[in-house]
Design a protein around this motif. Sequence first.
Motif, PDB file in Angstrom:
ATOM      1  N   VAL A 194      58.528 167.395  74.155  1.00 17.60           N
ATOM      2  CA  VAL A 194      57.469 168.218  73.576  1.00 17.60           C
ATOM      3  C   VAL A 194      56.130 167.813  74.194  1.00 17.60           C
ATOM      4  O   VAL A 194      55.734 166.649  74.164  1.00 17.60           O
ATOM      5  CB  VAL A 194      57.435 168.070  72.041  1.00 17.60           C
ATOM      6  CG1 VAL A 194      56.307 168.912  71.453  1.00 17.60           C
ATOM      7  CG2 VAL A 194      58.775 168.480  71.447  1.00 17.60           C
ATOM      8  N   LEU A 195      55.476 168.788  74.814  1.00 18.14           N
ATOM      9  CA  LEU A 195      54.236 168.493  75.545  1.00 18.14           C
ATOM     10  C   LEU A 195      52.995 168.595  74.666  1.00 18.14           C
ATOM     11  O   LEU A 195      51.906 168.226  75.084  1.00 18.14           O
ATOM     12  CB  LEU A 195      54.086 169.471  76.719  1.00 18.14           C
ATOM     13  CG  LEU A 195      55.174 169.395  77.794  1.00 18.14           C
ATOM     14  CD1 LEU A 195      54.987 170.500  78.823  1.00 18.14           C
ATOM     15  CD2 LEU A 195      55.170 168.034  78.480  1.00 18.14           C
ATOM     16  N   GLY A 196      53.154 169.123  73.461  1.00 19.55           N
ATOM     17  CA  GLY A 196      52.006 169.236  72.565  1.00 19.55           C
ATOM     18  C   GLY A 196      52.044 170.552  71.837  1.00 19.55           C
ATOM     19  O   GLY A 196      53.038 171.267  71.861  1.00 19.55           O
ATOM     20  N   SER A 197      50.911 170.855  71.182  1.00 10.44           N
ATOM     21  CA  SER A 197      50.875 172.133  70.475  1.00 10.44           C
ATOM     22  C   SER A 197      49.559 172.846  70.755  1.00 10.44           C
ATOM     23  O   SER A 197      48.525 172.204  70.983  1.00 10.44           O
ATOM     24  CB  SER A 197      51.089 171.928  68.974  1.00 10.44           C
ATOM     25  OG  SER A 197      50.016 171.193  68.448  1.00 10.44           O
ATOM     26  N   GLY A 198      49.632 174.153  70.772  1.00 12.78           N
ATOM     27  CA  GLY A 198      48.452 174.996  70.944  1.00 12.78           C
ATOM     28  C   GLY A 198      47.776 174.815  72.298  1.00 12.78           C
ATOM     29  O   GLY A 198      48.340 174.244  73.239  1.00 12.78           O
ATOM     30  N   ALA A 199      46.530 175.291  72.382  1.00 13.37           N
ATOM     31  CA  ALA A 199      45.772 175.291  73.632  1.00 13.37           C
ATOM     32  C   ALA A 199      45.548 173.868  74.156  1.00 13.37           C
ATOM     33  O   ALA A 199      45.391 173.657  75.366  1.00 13.37           O
ATOM     34  CB  ALA A 199      44.446 176.018  73.429  1.00 13.37           C
ATOM     35  N   SER A 235      47.526 171.638  74.640  1.00  8.98           N
ATOM     36  CA  SER A 235      48.628 171.143  75.467  1.00  8.98           C
ATOM     37  C   SER A 235      48.454 171.522  76.942  1.00  8.98           C
ATOM     38  O   SER A 235      49.238 171.082  77.788  1.00  8.98           O
ATOM     39  CB  SER A 235      49.948 171.718  74.950  1.00  8.98           C
ATOM     40  OG  SER A 235      49.936 173.128  75.091  1.00  8.98           O
ATOM     41  N   ALA A 236      47.438 172.349  77.254  1.00 10.88           N
ATOM     42  CA  ALA A 236      47.296 172.885  78.614  1.00 10.88           C
ATOM     43  C   ALA A 236      47.317 171.795  79.688  1.00 10.88           C
ATOM     44  O   ALA A 236      47.970 171.945  80.723  1.00 10.88           O
ATOM     45  CB  ALA A 236      46.031 173.730  78.716  1.00 10.88           C
ATOM     46  N   GLY A 237      46.612 170.692  79.449  1.00 10.88           N
ATOM     47  CA  GLY A 237      46.556 169.609  80.433  1.00 10.88           C
ATOM     48  C   GLY A 237      47.943 169.063  80.726  1.00 10.88           C
ATOM     49  O   GLY A 237      48.342 168.902  81.888  1.00 10.88           O
ATOM     50  N   ALA A 238      48.687 168.783  79.660  1.00 14.41           N
ATOM     51  CA  ALA A 238      50.034 168.236  79.827  1.00 14.41           C
ATOM     52  C   ALA A 238      50.941 169.241  80.536  1.00 14.41           C
ATOM     53  O   ALA A 238      51.781 168.863  81.357  1.00 14.41           O
ATOM     54  CB  ALA A 238      50.616 167.877  78.462  1.00 14.41           C
ATOM     55  N   VAL A 239      50.767 170.541  80.217  1.00 14.61           N
ATOM     56  CA  VAL A 239      51.582 171.570  80.858  1.00 14.61           C
ATOM     57  C   VAL A 239      51.312 171.598  82.357  1.00 14.61           C
ATOM     58  O   VAL A 239      52.239 171.597  83.175  1.00 14.61           O
ATOM     59  CB  VAL A 239      51.318 172.963  80.229  1.00 14.61           C
ATOM     60  CG1 VAL A 239      51.981 174.063  81.060  1.00 14.61           C
ATOM     61  CG2 VAL A 239      51.814 173.007  78.785  1.00 14.61           C
ATOM     62  N   VAL A 240      50.024 171.593  82.728  1.00 11.71           N
ATOM     63  CA  VAL A 240      49.694 171.680  84.152  1.00 11.71           C
ATOM     64  C   VAL A 240      50.129 170.413  84.889  1.00 11.71           C
ATOM     65  O   VAL A 240      50.525 170.472  86.052  1.00 11.71           O
ATOM     66  CB  VAL A 240      48.197 172.018  84.354  1.00 11.71           C
ATOM     67  CG1 VAL A 240      47.870 172.115  85.840  1.00 11.71           C
ATOM     68  CG2 VAL A 240      47.847 173.332  83.650  1.00 11.71           C
ATOM     69  N   ASP A 241      50.097 169.265  84.202  1.00 17.56           N
ATOM     70  CA  ASP A 241      50.644 168.037  84.813  1.00 17.56           C
ATOM     71  C   ASP A 241      52.095 168.258  85.223  1.00 17.56           C
ATOM     72  O   ASP A 241      52.513 167.893  86.332  1.00 17.56           O
ATOM     73  CB  ASP A 241      50.590 166.862  83.815  1.00 17.56           C
ATOM     74  CG  ASP A 241      49.163 166.339  83.615  1.00 17.56           C
ATOM     75  OD1 ASP A 241      48.281 166.728  84.415  1.00 17.56           O
ATOM     76  OD2 ASP A 241      48.948 165.574  82.648  1.00 17.56           O
ATOM     77  N   VAL A 242      52.868 168.875  84.314  1.00 18.20           N
ATOM     78  CA  VAL A 242      54.283 169.142  84.604  1.00 18.20           C
ATOM     79  C   VAL A 242      54.412 170.131  85.761  1.00 18.20           C
ATOM     80  O   VAL A 242      55.223 169.936  86.673  1.00 18.20           O
ATOM     81  CB  VAL A 242      55.015 169.669  83.343  1.00 18.20           C
ATOM     82  CG1 VAL A 242      56.379 170.236  83.703  1.00 18.20           C
ATOM     83  CG2 VAL A 242      55.153 168.557  82.313  1.00 18.20           C
TER      84      VAL A 242
END
Lengths: 257, 332
Positions: A236-241, A243-250
Amino acid sequence: MNVLVCVKRVPGTGSTILLTDDGMDVDTRHLGFTIGPHEECAVEEAIRIAADHGGQVTVLTVGPAEAAEQLRDALSMGADHAVLVDTGPGELDPEATADALVQAVRQLQDEAGARFDLVLFGNESADAGHYQVGVRVACELGLPMVGGVKGVELDTDAGTVRWRRPVAAGVEVYESSLPAAAGVAEGLNLPRYPSMRGRLRAMKAVITTLHVDVAPSGLRKTGLRRPAEERPATVVLGSGADSAGAVVDVLEELGVA
Amino acid sequence: MSVFTIIEHDDGVVPAACLQALTIAGELAAGDTVEAVVFGPDPGLGSVLAANGVTTLHVVDHELVTDYSPEIYGESLAQLLKQAGPAGVVAAGTDRGNEIMAQAAARSRLPLATNCVAVTADPGAWTLTRARVGGLLLEDAELTASTKLVTVVPGPGDDVSASPGASGLLTQTFVPDLAADFVHSRLVERTERGSGVTLATARVVVSGGRGVGSSEGFAPLEELADLLGGAVGCSRVATSNGWRPHSDQVGQTGTKVSPELYIACGISGATQHWVGCMGAKTILAINTDPEAPMVTRATYAVTGDVHEVVPAVVAEIRRRADIRAGRRPALA
């Protein structure tokens, strides 16, 4: 333009499929059923063709007595006649299914004087997916047959039909002389929701029941099982907006961003 | 007894799926010959086939065998099988492979097992496993017939181009007996798809479902797909509601995709959809429901509304790109 549509009773799309204890069949006790998605488009197309060119729509199914429910669904959409070949519970192999359909069509032609200009199938059934029942029926009836059809264009004057089908490289168009058969695919049209009037009419409609004798073929099912799923636990990368940083890291890690 | 395989080709390019079928034909032949069947003039497949263990190439030649026609190809194959009597035929479980084999099976009155994932030759019968519901269920079966017909599920792999030249392959021409009025469908038109990213071949697919809520709601998904060089897909709900064309639908009755990354936005992950995207290497699910099947099966998950998460991800990609390019990032 009389159209015959062959449909199959299958578990509702999206159902969780459980197996019987002996692993030979799907456990149907808690399942909802539907007409296969490809065949639902075939029913819709048949109704549109009959509306545009005149003629009647007959739906035909091979299966358990409960498949009458799917025939009523087709009747409520606007089909004129429904025919059930009751082969009892348990699954037939594809050759036996095709044989049952051919016998039923011959009975309708010889005994009831029916004449079909078009015979429509789903490209493949949503459950067993043998990709051959329609082809076998068409061959036995001496009809040309194209699969994967997502567009139908009739030329009644010329007595021909054009079938449009998408392929990996683009789109192919085939022409066949009538009478003809096709295996259609979802996307051909957007099937209608039955009207209340259609539902009432379907409730009262008489379903013709036919009996046939079929023998098993050389393809014998010995069991069904579920493949092992090897997916690791979800990260789980986080919740809501936020999480964007973690998503782009992936995304960067995967080399796509 | 020999085992036959069918080689489809597009201007001399043999799809990976046919080479995979050829490999399985070789395993089943167990020392006997593997023979290939090609429809129409041989485009120079000899060296590719010989390198993959084929000893004989049967070239089906007839004035009606030009463009593809399901009935003509199927009838020709049925006649060849009757004459040659091989132990079996293994073809690729492509749309065309399944169609030719179904036609041949119907005309030969032989059983056919489509979309196999495993086949072994036992004395008297072939024991096989077929994929059902896009591979979500497996069916074990026995196939008994004078000639056993199977198609195999295509796996990932590279297509191979024919290269004319000597190969040592024995080529035999087979002329089927087809009457001039043979009932068949004629290919009358063929439109090639333009180049560009397609759903089936994209490295990244950004897909939306019920949670996207409207056709306008797909705009941020389009933007994200653009930034990642990917394609936009959707679930059956999005198609039935008219938000997206059916050609965008990923699933059992739509396109099956196997990208590097599948981003599922507001898709619950029902069976129908899952079988279309389970071939993806990595799945990122964005969903308000942390218990949705798509979330629990995904590699990565974000809990939240796609309308907030996707624009935030788009903004973050742009911000980092700006930094890399030495531009001052726009204020968030």
